[in-house]
Design a protein around this motif. Structure first.
Motif: not given
Length: 622
Positions: A146, A149, A151, A160, A164, A168-171, A199
């Motif tokens: 990832h 992915d 950000e 990660c 995460h 779901d990666w975005k969760e 960030n």
């Protein structure tokens, strides 16, 4: 028969020219895979003769990672049921054969160190396991798959999974309470980007003023510790409690005072003093003579109200002192310098004219000056017995109390029947209850009374009043009882005791260096101890000291008689073999038989000849 057949086969195949080939290569069922090709000619690298199970150990020796998994019960091979390696990985099927065949649809990933969860269960194997590489070499870190992915561009590290999930990666499920800044009330509703710009999470400032500088109505005068008064529920609500949050409790008129009246500078940089004089210096009528502890007398209700407790000072007011006005002792506003000695105010009341010093409180009290409460027990001479009935003037002449002697003889010299011979420590025998009553303990002297000595009257030993000069030796009193006439010395206590003079106990063998044996046993003590001696009765232990007249050799054989003579009888002579024989009357015959001296057994004609022969050989005994 089998050897002949094999021999014919090798001949027919022309293997005689290829001498390097072995018998095992002929029997090999097929080529091994390319990875094992280097050991193809070494069957013993994989096989153990006459031991099929030994092949498993050889496999683990080469494939150490798999062997370690099996030994530690980890990984796929460590979790499946233990079985022979060849049951899954069959060799000798050719160079390009696949001996690792995996059914991806039926493979249970839970048997590995990385169980699949969430979206990972739907992911194809080739997404994580690269073609041509071992399955175990696949990375388990999230960032391995990832990275594109992320950000955060690696700014938050590679863990990660802290935020995460596999669903779901975005969760994101990050728990902000595990950090140094817990999200409470309105902070919990704020978006991450409101505080974390671009960030940047790691170095985000946590001070309130970093986000609420525009809301600071104090313009930074009260510092940057906004949380001292404000909280996350509502910025406008002030929660600061001066009584609980500071060391200075607001009381009386202080509670009605505005904060800015006292806190004129920076709240945290300029530490506000808590001394009363810092604000009330103009109200100090004592002109700083009493120091800066105004709170000892004044209160917050009104500066003019005084509440000083004289009991906390070095001079508490008791008795009639409590009724006196302050100005009677404090002549000026400088209260601190007021003397505290009694004589400072009561000098005119001192009938002793200063002879007893200025510690009037040792005898007089605050209730009444004429009341005497002196405790004689606190002095070096406590009043006991009949001393309590004696008037002060009987001992203290002309009211001189301090230098009054405390020795008994100072008052009882006329009562001393010893005329000073026993010194001045009368209290060793006499007490304050009765002068004639004595309590002398003879056990504390050098001569404690034991046995019959306890019943003897003092005057039997102490002929005069000089008790100290009484002698402690037994003969001082028992000289007439000494039936030995001092022939056994003067240390009577060596045999006798205080229970009875007639009782005695002495063991010559254990208490002296001369054991009584043989002819010495049973002899009268006075046969050796003939003369009176002083002190311990000690005699020489050599034979000649008593048997000098019995020495027929007249010293020619030396002084050590015990080398030849025994203790049973002086006439008995020891032989060379340890046997004893009596000396015969004929001197020549005795010497000839015993043969104790060199030259006496040869050509002896007369005693004189024997003596001359002995002297010629210097009396050397065998």
């Amino acid at each position: 028969m089998l050897l002949l057949l094999l021999s014919g086969l090798t001949t027919g195949l022309g293997l005689r020219q290829a001498g390097a080939d072995s018998l095992e290569s002929v029997l090999m069922p097929g080529k091994v895979i390319r990875g094992h090709a280097k050991t193809e000619d070494k069957c013993e690298a994989c096989h153990v003769r006459f031991d099929r199970e030994g092949q498993n150990k050889r496999c683990r020796d080469c494939h150490k990672d798999v062997g370690q998994d099996i030994a530690q019960k980890q990984g796929y091979h460590g979790r499946i049921k233990e079985q022979a390696c060849r049951s899954c990985h069959t060799e000798h099927k050719g160079r390009e054969a696949r001996i690792v065949v995996l059914d991806e649809k039926r493979f249970d990933h839970k048997l590995t160190d990385y169980p699949l969860k969430g979206r990972h269960t739907e992911t194809e194997c080739s997404k994580c396991h690269a073609t041509g590489k071992p399955y175990r070499s696949a990375q388990s870190a999230c960032i391995a798959c990832h990275k594109q992915d992320d950000e955060h561009k690696g700014k938050l590290g590679t863990k990660c999974a802290d935020c995460h999930t596999e669903t779901d990666w975005k969760e994101a499920r990050f728990d902000h309470d595990t950090t140094d800044f817990k999200l409470e009330d309105k902070h919990a509703k704020a978006k991450c980007k409101d505080c974390h710009k671009d960030n940047v999470f790691k170095d985000t400032p946590m001070a309130c003023v970093s986000c609420h500088r525009a809301d600071d109505k104090h313009k930074g005068r009260f510092g940057e510790k906004c949380q001292s008064c404000h909280n996350a529920r509502a910025w406008d609500v002030i929660l600061f409690n001066h009584d609980d949050d500071t060391k200075y409790v607001l009381r009386g008129k202080h509670r009605q005072t505005k904060c800015a009246d006292c806190h004129t500078g920076n709240l945290y940089r300029d530490k506000l003093p808590t001394a009363c004089v810092s604000c009330h210096k103009k109200d100090d009528k004592h002109k700083n003579s009493l120091g800066e502890k105004c709170g000892d007398c004044h209160v917050e209700r009104s500066w003019k109200e005084a509440r000083f407790d004289h009991g906390v000072s070095r001079f508490p007011l008791r008795g009639k002192h409590n009724d006196i006005e302050c100005k009677a002792c404090h002549k000026s506003p400088v209260f601190k310098d007021t003397p505290m000695t009694c004589i400072a105010c009561h000098k005119k009341d001192d009938k002793h004219k200063g002879s007893l010093g200025d510690k009037c409180g040792d005898c007089h009290g605050e209730r009444d000056w004429k009341e005497n409460r002196f405790d004689h027990g606190k002095t070096r001479f406590g009043l006991l017995g009949k001393h309590r009935e004696v008037k002060c003037d009987a001992c203290h002449k002309d009211r001189k109390y301090k230098e009054t002697p405390v020795a008994c003889v100072a008052c009882h010299k006329k009562d001393d029947v010893h005329k000073g011979q026993q010194g001045e420590k009368c209290e060793q025998c006499h007490s304050a209850q009765d002068w004639k009553q004595t309590t002398f303990n003879h056990g504390s002297t050098r001569f404690p009374l034991l046995g019959k000595h306890m019943a003897v009257e003092c005057r039997k030993c102490h002929a005069t009043a000089q008790y100290k000069d009484a002698k402690t030796e037994c003969l001082a009193c028992h000289d007439k009882d000494d039936v030995h006439k001092r022939r056994l010395g003067t240390q009577c206590e060596s045999c006798h005791n205080a229970r009875s003079w007639s009782l005695w106990d002495f063991n010559h063998n254990t208490r002296t260096r001369f054991r009584l044996e043989g002819g010495h046993l049973g002899r009268d003590c006075y046969s050796c101890h003939r003369k009176p001696v002083t002190g311990k009765a000690e005699l020489p232990t050599t034979c000649v000291s008593c048997h000098d007249k019995d020495d027929v050799h007249e010293g020619a054989f030396g002084r050590q008689c015990d080398k030849c003579h025994g203790v049973d009888s002086f006439k008995q002579i020891k032989s060379r073999l340890g046997q004893s024989r009596a000396v015969e009357t004929d001197f020549t015959a005795g010497l000839a038989c015993q043969s104790m001296v060199r030259g006496l057994c040869r050509d002896m004609q007369s005693p004189e000849h024997a003596v001359h022969s002995m002297l010629a050989t210097r009396g050397e005994a065998r």
